[in-house]
Design a protein around this motif. Sequence first.
Motif, short mmCIF file in Angstrom:
data_model
loop_
_atom_site.label_atom_id
_atom_site.label_comp_id
_atom_site.label_asym_id
_atom_site.label_seq_id
_atom_site.Cartn_x
_atom_site.Cartn_y
_atom_site.Cartn_z
N ILE A 81 13.00 15.50 -10.73
CA ILE A 81 14.26 15.69 -11.44
C ILE A 81 13.95 16.46 -12.73
N PRO A 82 14.60 17.59 -12.95
CA PRO A 82 14.26 18.41 -14.13
C PRO A 82 14.81 17.82 -15.43
N ARG A 83 14.19 18.20 -16.54
CA ARG A 83 14.79 17.91 -17.84
C ARG A 83 16.11 18.67 -17.91
N ASP A 84 17.16 17.98 -18.26
CA ASP A 84 18.49 18.59 -18.20
C ASP A 84 19.35 17.99 -19.32
N PRO A 85 19.86 18.81 -20.24
CA PRO A 85 20.69 18.28 -21.33
C PRO A 85 21.98 17.63 -20.84
N SER A 86 22.35 17.88 -19.60
CA SER A 86 23.56 17.24 -19.06
C SER A 86 23.36 15.74 -18.87
N ILE A 87 22.11 15.31 -18.68
CA ILE A 87 21.85 13.89 -18.42
C ILE A 87 22.23 13.02 -19.62
N ARG A 122 0.79 -1.22 0.00
CA ARG A 122 0.00 0.00 0.00
C ARG A 122 0.83 1.27 0.00
N SER A 123 2.14 1.16 0.12
CA SER A 123 2.98 2.34 0.28
C SER A 123 4.00 2.45 -0.86
N PHE A 124 4.00 3.60 -1.53
CA PHE A 124 4.91 3.84 -2.65
C PHE A 124 5.42 5.28 -2.61
N ARG A 125 6.68 5.47 -2.97
CA ARG A 125 7.26 6.81 -3.11
C ARG A 125 7.28 7.14 -4.59
N ILE A 126 6.79 8.30 -4.96
CA ILE A 126 6.72 8.69 -6.37
C ILE A 126 7.80 9.74 -6.66
N LEU A 127 8.62 9.45 -7.69
CA LEU A 127 9.65 10.38 -8.14
C LEU A 127 9.34 10.77 -9.57
N THR A 128 9.12 12.06 -9.80
CA THR A 128 8.82 12.53 -11.15
C THR A 128 10.13 12.92 -11.84
N ASN A 129 10.31 12.42 -13.05
CA ASN A 129 11.56 12.62 -13.78
C ASN A 129 11.30 13.32 -15.11
N GLY A 130 12.24 14.16 -15.51
CA GLY A 130 12.12 14.84 -16.81
C GLY A 130 11.02 15.87 -16.87
N VAL A 131 10.81 16.60 -15.76
CA VAL A 131 9.78 17.63 -15.73
C VAL A 131 10.41 19.01 -15.89
#
Length: 295
Positions: free
Chosen positions: A237-243, A196-205
Amino acid sequence: MDQALGLRKRTSSRDQWDGSRRLEAPNARSVVRTLSVSSGKGGVGKSNVVVNLAVALDRLGKRVMILDADLGLANVDVLLGLTPAHNISHVLDGSCRFEEVLVAGPGKIRIMPASSGVQKLTQLTQEQKLFLVDLLDDLETDVDVLLIDTGAGISDMVLYFNVAAQERIVVVTPEPTSLTDAYAFIKVMFTRHGERSFRILTNGVADEKEGRAVFAKLSRVADHFLDGMSLDYLGWIPRDPSIPEAVRRQKALLDVFPGAPASRAFMEIARRLAREAPSTPKGSIQFFWKRLLQV
């Protein structure tokens, strides 16, 4: 029995070798925090998240191990330019001990490479499980955080590692397919395994506002259809051309572009995780593996 199983007898040697350098054998086993990192669909940057969170936690003084459990698509070693000679399948066939499979990553990070042979974990006989448990009793690896890079989707092996982990991080992007598939993964974990428990990480925003908006969409659907579900917003985590440039160089983003916006975001998330106590008050690497064998 060992020969019949295709497994070698355990040696008495306590030398620990990671493929490129000796590892120190600690005097005591520590409490370990196990976090699986998953996604509903591929291509959302899940393995990159694992690598850079590991580097960030290492810089905060945490002893980190990565278990690459992305079967058939072992990405962690590729992202870091590593060429491991062995993987976990060599432990299962008895040709290596756990310590011999580990390779050195950035900083003091240790990595257990993946292989399609990991699929055997769900097919082990009781005798093979007892053999591995016997090996685990002599495993002397001191770790604070175990990050498990699972595959994408809802295959049995993805669910297998997620059930064994103490905590689950789900990586999502703003793409509608990512949100839909992330919900499908959470729903299966909830309905089949009662998680029932999850951590949500948004990537490329684009920014924090979009990151929170992506989380809000997923949270609303889960609240409506999955009674008792708990989704926690871990960060963005932001959209980043360094990635993609770091990926091309086969280096961790934090190593080649430490001042990049995404690097700063990874450090912030790592600080948040480092401030928290493990959700389970006790545990060790042995505890995790024994739990995995019982799933």
